[in-house]
Structure formats: C-alpha cells, structure tokens
Design an enzyme around this catalytic site. Structure first.
Site, PDB file in Angstrom:
ATOM      1  CG  ASN A  82       4.016   5.361  14.826  1.00  0.00           C
ATOM      2  OD1 ASN A  82       4.173   6.418  14.394  1.00  0.00           O
ATOM      3  ND2 ASN A  82       4.294   4.259  14.383  1.00  0.00           N
ATOM      4  CE  LYS A 115       5.403   7.097  11.539  1.00  0.00           C
ATOM      5  NZ  LYS A 115       4.958   5.846  11.477  1.00  0.00           N
ATOM      6  CB  SER A 122       4.132   9.735   9.838  1.00  0.00           C
ATOM      7  OG  SER A 122       2.107   9.423  10.470  1.00  0.00           O
ATOM      8  CB  ALA A 124      10.396  -2.426  10.112  1.00  0.00           C
ATOM      9  CB  VAL A 175      -1.055  -0.401   1.269  1.00  0.00           C
ATOM     10  CG1 VAL A 175      -1.605   0.781   1.026  1.00  0.00           C
ATOM     11  CG2 VAL A 175      -1.846  -0.875   1.388  1.00  0.00           C
TER      12      VAL A 175
HETATM   13  C1  6PG Z   1       2.028   6.538  10.576  1.00  0.00           C
HETATM   14  C2  6PG Z   1       1.712   5.565  11.638  1.00  0.00           C
HETATM   15  C3  6PG Z   1       1.860   3.755  11.051  1.00  0.00           C
HETATM   16  C4  6PG Z   1       1.375   3.269  12.012  1.00  0.00           C
HETATM   17  C5  6PG Z   1      -0.105   3.133  11.933  1.00  0.00           C
HETATM   18  C6  6PG Z   1      -0.330   1.067  12.823  1.00  0.00           C
HETATM   19  O1  6PG Z   1       2.848   7.280  11.050  1.00  0.00           O
HETATM   20  O2  6PG Z   1       1.439   6.525   9.387  1.00  0.00           O
HETATM   21  O3  6PG Z   1       1.665   5.715  12.880  1.00  0.00           O
HETATM   22  O4  6PG Z   1       3.016   4.374  10.532  1.00  0.00           O
HETATM   23  O5  6PG Z   1       1.780   1.820  11.640  1.00  0.00           O
HETATM   24  O6  6PG Z   1      -0.429   4.469  12.552  1.00  0.00           O
HETATM   25  O7  6PG Z   1       0.102   1.451  14.663  1.00  0.00           O
HETATM   26  P1  6PG Z   1      -0.360   0.488  15.296  1.00  0.00           P
HETATM   27  O8  6PG Z   1      -0.860  -0.997  14.448  1.00  0.00           O
HETATM   28  O9  6PG Z   1       0.956  -0.019  16.000  1.00  0.00           O
HETATM   29  O10 6PG Z   1      -1.303   0.720  15.743  1.00  0.00           O
END
Ligand code: 6PG
Length: 498
Positions: free
Chosen positions: A207, A203, A131, A79, A11
C-alpha cells in the site's frame, strides 16, 4: 460439510466467497446481521452460477459447526477492535488445530499479537494481506500470507486456486475470469511470505508503494495537462500508449480509462468535476511510520502521504492561493517531447518508489525476525493487486539473480534505465519547479536518487553543528574509527573521545 467458512460479508467477504464457490469450495457464511447474509444469498441465487456451494447461518455456533474439522475460517471484518471482538466471540466454538485467517487490512503488530494468543490456545492463525479490491477478491486477488508453515499448508491449495494468475512465460496477468468460469493454469499470485505479521507487513508496504505510484501518476497528469496543454482525450491516449511499454501497469491502465470518462451529469469529463481532496484509510501512513521507526529513507513514501494530507486542506489552500506569491504557469514549446520527458521522469521515480518499498521490507525482516524472499514477493505482486506492473518481472529477476541486492537502484536493468532517463527526470522536475507546480513525490524520488549515489553529502556540517551546540562528537575522514570533539568557542583544542 463446508470446506471453509467466511465470516464478514462486506464487499470483500461477499466477493471472496463467490471466488471460493467458483473454484468448487463449499463455503459456510456468517455475518453479524443475518439479513445481510440473506440478501446476499438471494442475489446469488438470481445471478451467480455457483451459489449452491454457499450456505448462510444465523448463529455463529451453527456456522462453525458446519465447517469440516480442522476448520478453516476466513475473517473479513473491519481491522482493529472489530477483529479482536470477532475472534473473542468465535473462540468458544473452535477446536485445537482450527485455523483462523484474517484477511482484513490489519496492522502487523496486531497480527503478531493475535497469532501468539491463538497459538497459546492451540489454534493456528494466518494474517493474510489481500489486494485487488472488489474485483480482485471476486476473480483473483494477490494473497500475501503470514503464519506458520503448518497453518499455510492447510490453506495453500485453496489460496493458489483463488489467487490471480500470471502467465509463467511472459509474467503478464491472465485475465478473463467470469462468474462460474475461473481462470485455470498459470502461476498463482499467492505465497507464504513469513511468520506471524509478515503477510500484513508486506501488504502495508504494497500500500505504501501504491500511494507513491498513485501520487507520481497524479503529478505526471498535472504536468502534462498544464504545461503540455493536453486535453483529456489526448491524455487518455498518452497513458494508453504508456501502458504498452515499460510503465505498463494496472494504475496506468485505469488512469487512461478515468481520463476518457465523460461526466455522466453534463458536459465535459468526470475527472474535471472530482474534488481534489484525497482520502486515505491509513495503511500508507503505517508504511511511512514504519520507515521512520526503522530508519529507512523512504522520502517519496512520506511525501505521498503528506501530499494527501495537504490536498485535504482544501479551504486553507483556497485562502493561500489568493494570498501567496506565485509564478504564471507557462506552456512548453514541444508538447510531444514534453510527454516523453515526463514518461522518463515517471519511470525513474517509480523505480525509486519500489526501491524504497523493498528497502523497508529489508529493514523490517531484521526487526521482526522474518526472512523475506524478495523475488517471490515481486512475483505475487505481478497479478491481482493494485500495484501490478510489468516491471515487477524485472524486480523479480533482479532479486533472483542477487537475493542480497543492497538496493534495487543497483540492479543492472534499473541502473541503465536511470542512466538513460535521469536527464529528462531532472528537466521535468526543474520545469515543474520553475512553473510553480508541486511535484513532491517526483522531486523527493530524485533527491533520494541523487543522495543515494553521492559519495559525499553535506552531513559533515550537520555533525559539526551537533558537536558545536551539544558536544555530540564527530568522526574525521583522515582518522577512521575514532570520535572527536572540538572546543568550537575557544577555537583551540580538538579532543579524542573514548
Ligand atoms: C488493495 C488496496 C486496498 C486499500 C485501498 C484504499 O490493495 O486492494 O490497497 O487494500 O484499502 O487502496 O486505501 P486508501 O483509502 O488508504 O487509499
């Protein structure tokens, strides 16, 4: 020749490629399974105005050969091991001076290691936090790059083009990009934040803040729904209103949208049919792990991660709900007044969330030898990313005025917001507790605030206990700079420990 290559067409890879193409970049594409590349290009031909700038390759070698030298190759693969394997497969085809940019959600320690390994082979490596999810990648993400200045200069212009943009006057995100029609002008949400793993660390902290912010909003929703008795449309209305003020942010905006979404499969609202078991991919835990490792009191961060763990134990909670004592959940007398109280509580707790995130960045730069520009980090989080929020402008100005600010709580704007909001915040947490409703992040943030502003804490007793059972010694308030041990059992002698 292609100006850049994208490896990995999940994606994020697909959307970033289209973003690059929209900005006029000839982009080479490669995916482990060629049918994925073919299917993507077929769809692009039908729907995407800039598809002609994308070219797919079946073989990795041909993909690399198609990129002008020195090459820029973006990795958007899973990753961890998959990234190492991809780099290993790529290496035989690369030439000195090529730059590899890992845009996955990598752990910063892996990025530090990879940068070192590639440098040994005269290759440049950037670990770039990205992000904004799918639509961010497509129309403008926030880009947090970590690497050498030399490597950054090779991608800077492209990164500034494809990043989200904010209005330089208002600091508000500029929306309105569409396929083939990228946003032009504005301040780009892209920067080199430091060396090697710095981008991925920033980053990870992003998060971590995302986890706290989401948990806080979820707690506020629960309090408004159960104690305030608001219906879903009323709740949507409240969050839309909040989105006009100091809480204005992407997460508040999508909360309003979520709460007004009817159930596509029947009566009622979709939110009431979604199972209350939160998932996670692990970056919030990495942030909390790092807080523990670096000794940063980021308790709201830890609680936000724990709250997801607790929510996922749905079956256990079901059993416990039938067996453990509870209190009846009441209704507040003044729902509009209650929603105002909750708003203050949410804002104050949110200030603590960001304070904890920036404290983490501060500790990490010492540990890893980075030099963060906190104002610049706040600025690139104002658009494109999940935690984009109006109040990041206040954070940016606070750090611009005082780059060595010890804690965001001490910035003038936040001091006065906390001064104004803390009585309502206390009232909100107290009401939640008395009604048996868990508000782990909101109450942890309050404990952080109260602990941080306390001249004295009961840690004197902890020191006494440690000295009692383990002769761990203590300091005295009246004799600074010396350590003491008391013979607690004999009850007579205090000795100075050299
Ligand atoms: C972003 C998000 C992204 C992350 C999702 C899911 O900044 O676009 O942080 O990178 O993968 O938010 O995160 P979780 O599955 O840990 O909730």
């Amino acid at each position: 020749m292609a100006e850049i290559g994208v490896l990995g067409l999940g994606v994020m890879g697909r959307n970033l490629s289209l973003n690059l193409a929209d900005h006029g970049y000839r982009t080479a594409l490669y995916n482990r399974h060629y049918h994925v590349t073919e299917a993507f290009l077929r769809r692009c031909r039908e729907q995407e105005p800039s598809w002609r700038r994308l070219q797919g390759f079946r073989e990795m070698e041909d993909f690399v050969d198609a990129i002008e030298r020195p090459r820029r190759i973006v990795l958007l693969v899973k990753a961890g091991e998959a990234t190492d394997l991809t780099i290993e497969n790529l290496l035989p085809f690369l030439d000195p001076g090529d730059v590899v940019i890992d845009c996955g959600n990598a752990h910063w320690l892996d990025t530090i290691r990879r940068e070192r390994e590639l440098r040994r082979r005269e290759l440049l490596f950037i670990g770039c936090g990205i992000s904004g999810g799918e639509s961010g990648a497509r129309f403008g993400p926030s880009l947090m790059a970590g690497g050498s200045r030399e490597a950054w200069e090779r991608i800077e212009a492209i990164w500034r083009d494809i990043a989200a943009k904010v209005d330089p006057e208002t600091g508000e995100p500029i929306e309105g990009a569409a396929p083939g029609r990228p946003v032009s002008g504005g301040e780009p949400c892209a920067a080199l934040v430091g060396e090697n793993g710095a981008g991925h660390y920033v980053k990870t902290v992003h998060n971590g803040i995302e986890y706290i912010d989401m948990q806080l909003i979820a707690e506020s929703y629960w309090l408004l729904k159960h104690l305030g008795g608001f219906s879903n449309p009323e709740l949507a209305e409240i969050y839309s209103r909040w989105n006009e003020g100091e809480l204005a942010s992407y997460l508040i905006a999508i909360t309003a949208r979520i709460l007004s979404q009817p159930d596509p499969r029947g009566d009622g609202y979709l939110i009431d049919r979604i199972l209350d078991r939160a998932g996670q991919k692990g970056t919030g835990k990495w942030a909390a792990d790092s807080a523990l490792a670096l000794g940063v009191p980021a308790n709201a961060l830890a609680e936000a991660v724990f709250a997801r763990y607790l929510s996922s134990r749905k079956d256990e909670r079901l059993q416990a709900s039938r067996r453990l004592a509870s209190v009846p959940v009441g209704r507040v007398d003044d729902p509009p007044g209650w929603s105002e109280q909750v708003r203050h509580a949410l804002y104050c707790a949110k200030i603590c969330a960001y304070a904890q995130g920036f404290q983490l960045l501060r500790a990490a730069q010492q540990e890893y030898g980075w030099r963060f520009d906190f104002a610049a980090i706040a600025r690139i989080w104002r658009g494109g990313c999940i935690i984009r929020a109006r109040f990041l402008n206040l954070i940016a100005s606070a750090y611009q005025r005082k780059p060595d600010l010890a804690n965001l709580l001490l910035a003038d704007d936040f001091q006065s917001a906390l001064h104004q909001g803390h009585p309502a915040w206390r009232q909100t947490v107290a009401t939640a507790v008395l009604n048996g409703m868990a508000v782990p992040a909101m109450s942890a943030a309050l404990a952080y605030y109260d602990g941080y502003r306390s001249e004295r804490l009961p840690a004197n007793l902890i020191q006494a206990q440690r000295d009692f059972f383990g002769a761990h010694t203590y300091e005295r308030t009246d004799q600074p700079g010396r350590r003491f041990h008391f013979d607690w059992v004999g009850g007579k002698r205090e000795t100075v420990v050299e």
